[in-house]
Design an enzyme around this catalytic site. Structure first.
Site, mmCIF file in Angstrom:
data_model
loop_
_atom_site.group_PDB
_atom_site.id
_atom_site.type_symbol
_atom_site.label_atom_id
_atom_site.label_comp_id
_atom_site.label_asym_id
_atom_site.label_seq_id
_atom_site.Cartn_x
_atom_site.Cartn_y
_atom_site.Cartn_z
ATOM 1 N N CYS A 12 0.773 -1.250 0.000
ATOM 2 C CA CYS A 12 0.000 0.000 0.000
ATOM 3 C C CYS A 12 0.808 1.306 0.000
ATOM 4 C CB CYS A 12 -0.910 0.055 1.217
ATOM 5 S SG CYS A 12 -1.752 -1.466 1.645
ATOM 6 N N HIS A 43 -2.441 7.231 4.449
ATOM 7 C CA HIS A 43 -1.297 6.324 4.533
ATOM 8 C C HIS A 43 0.024 6.919 4.055
ATOM 9 C CE1 HIS A 43 -0.014 1.807 4.409
ATOM 10 N NE2 HIS A 43 0.202 2.383 5.581
HETATM 11 CA CA CA Z 1 -3.087 -2.115 -0.446
#
Ligand code: CA
Length: 482
Positions: free
Chosen positions: A83, A141
């Site tokens: 990610c 993130h």
């Molecule tokens: Ca991901």
């Protein structure tokens, strides 16, 4: 005679009027309105988990609309197979290893260096300079410190969470202040932030994000906007509601059933956004990308990468070749595009269309895809796609149809011809040593431009390491018992 004279005068008059019109009134060229941009990113969605890539057990009619209205990319890559780094690449248009973002960041809400370096330029920062309103809904993130908050990185609106994943049920969100969460696991339980304010949500998280996306489009219908709809679904934890679970009475595997329900919720959201654009007559002036941030972690969330080898985290195709589609109605004809494209191209495409500035000292690794899709440019966007995984000590280079994987500690190299061997089963390295040499040289040249990771990752926290050690012991004990 008289009649003729009058007629001639009229004619001459008409001609001279025409001449005047031609010389003094330049033809009206309607300046095209800057397009709106929507990037919809799913999280850990498998390559074969969308209808347009052949999924049978989970209907995704709305995500499929994007591929049907526009372009289905069969060889769409992200710049990393997990990610955080993948998102850092997308958000800057540059291979994230160039600036040391090569690990999933730890959730450190008071560490300004744990996240996207301030020296890098985000897509929203570029678009801000040409007066776009930019919103991000969902997963960020890219750093939990306030200095890396989306509103401090070019976005004008934020509704979402700062960490790498989240609990989906409102009752599980028990930590009001995101900045008091101690680690990644706790960050999953924080209240959702609306800009800087924690808000108590009432619905299943995917529905919350879809509601917000529709409201964002409505609110910004008059100005050029960029919406990054960053669903955390179908990333773990696997959680869904009866509404979506009931759609899959025929899936017996409980994990797959919940996963299917989560994907279905995302699909509903995509449909609502597309419907809203159509209702507002904005669908022809809005460019939409859909993709996953990395391949499906099949054993963890019951995703399916189809014929692709491996999944999330891997340098095989299943790790970073993802469902990838784009529509721009009235501008790009429906088609299937087989040449490799990269998530890094999204930045270049968008800034190209919006005429947004790019920092000269931060050259992009992506290219504007539009000329390739309209046929204006007959070459390919990328002859070469690169991946380095510092902690796994390996790199991969795809050059046209050939792909080389080099594990630094291993003597053996792996060479595959993806054209005949999409599942990377048949290692041709011994057969074609010259090709191995050539691709490896390209990989090393690219790598010489990269730096080492600049922050520790999730795997380096104490609690996670303890957990890993525990699991290791468990496995060892199991082996001993056998
Ligand atoms: Ca991901």
């Amino acid at each position: 005679m008289k009649k003729t004279t009058i007629l001639s005068t009229l004619l001459i008059g008409a001609i001279s009027l025409q001449t005047v019109a031609n010389s003094y009134d330049p033809p009206i060229k309607k300046t095209p309105k800057k397009p709106n941009i929507i990037v919809i990113m799913a999280d850990d969605l498998g390559y074969a988990d969308v209808g347009f890539n052949g999924c049978k057990d989970i209907p995704t009619p709305n995500i499929d609309r994007i591929a049907k209205n526009g372009v289905k990319f069969t060889n769409g890559y992200t710049s990393y197979s997990v990610c955080g780094p993948s998102r850092a690449g997308f958000m800057t248009g540059r291979y994230q290893q160039r600036f040391g973002f090569e690990r999933n960041p730890q959730y450190q809400p008071h560490d300004p260096n744990m996240g996207l370096p301030k020296s890098e330029n985000t897509l929203a920062e570029s678009l801000q300079q040409v007066n776009y309103t930019s919103g991000i809904i969902g997963k960020w993130h890219l750093g939990a410190d306030i200095s890396n908050h989306p509103l401090n990185r070019g976005f004008t609106e934020f509704f979402g969470h700062l960490g790498g994943g989240h609990q989906y049920m409102p009752k599980s969100l028990t930590i009001k202040d995101s900045y008091t969460a101690k680690d990644e696991q706790e960050s999953y339980r924080t209240w959702i932030l609306r800009n800087h304010t924690p808000v108590k949500t009432e619905h299943y998280l995917t529905d919350e994000f879809s509601n917000e996306a529709v409201a964002f489009v409505e609110r910004n219908k008059k100005d050029p906007f960029f919406l990054f709809l960053s669903y955390n679904a179908p990333h773990n934890p696997l959680q869904s509601t009866k509404k979506y679970l009931d759609r899959f009475p025929n899936i017996k595997n409980k994990k797959r059933k919940t996963y299917a329900a989560m994907v279905s919720a995302v699909d509903d959201g995509v449909g609502r956004v597309l419907d809203k654009l159509e209702a507002l007559n904005l669908d022809e002036n809005t460019l939409i990308f859909f993709l996953s941030d990395n391949g499906g972690p099949e054993s963890k969330n019951a995703s399916n990468n189809g014929v692709l080898r491996d999944g999330k985290g891997s340098a095989y195709e299943g790790g970073f070749r993802v469902p990838f589609a784009m529509q721009w109605k009235g501008h790009v004809k429906p088609s299937v595009y087989e040449h490799p494209v990269s998530s890094l191209d999204i930045f270049a495409t968008i800034t190209g269309l919006a005429k947004a500035p790019i920092k000269k000292d931060k050259p992009l690794d992506g290219v504007n895809l539009i000329p390739f899709l309209t046929g204006e440019n007959n070459t390919v966007p990328h002859e070469t796609i690169y991946l380095r995984k510092f902690d796994s000590k390996l790199h991969a280079i795809r050059h046209n149809d050939l792909k080389l994987i080099v594990k630094w500690k291993s003597e053996t190299k792996e060479l595959y011809n993806l054209k005949d061997d999409i599942s990377e089963k048949n290692n041709l390295a011994k057969k074609y040593p010259e090709e191995v040499k050539k691709l490896n040289k390209m990989g090393l040249a690219w790598e010489s431009e990269l730096i080492d990771p600049i922050f520790l990752g999730l795997i380096h926290t104490e609690s996670w390491q303890k957990k890993i050690q525990k699991n290791k012991k468990k496995k060892e004990n199991k082996k001993k018992k056998k």
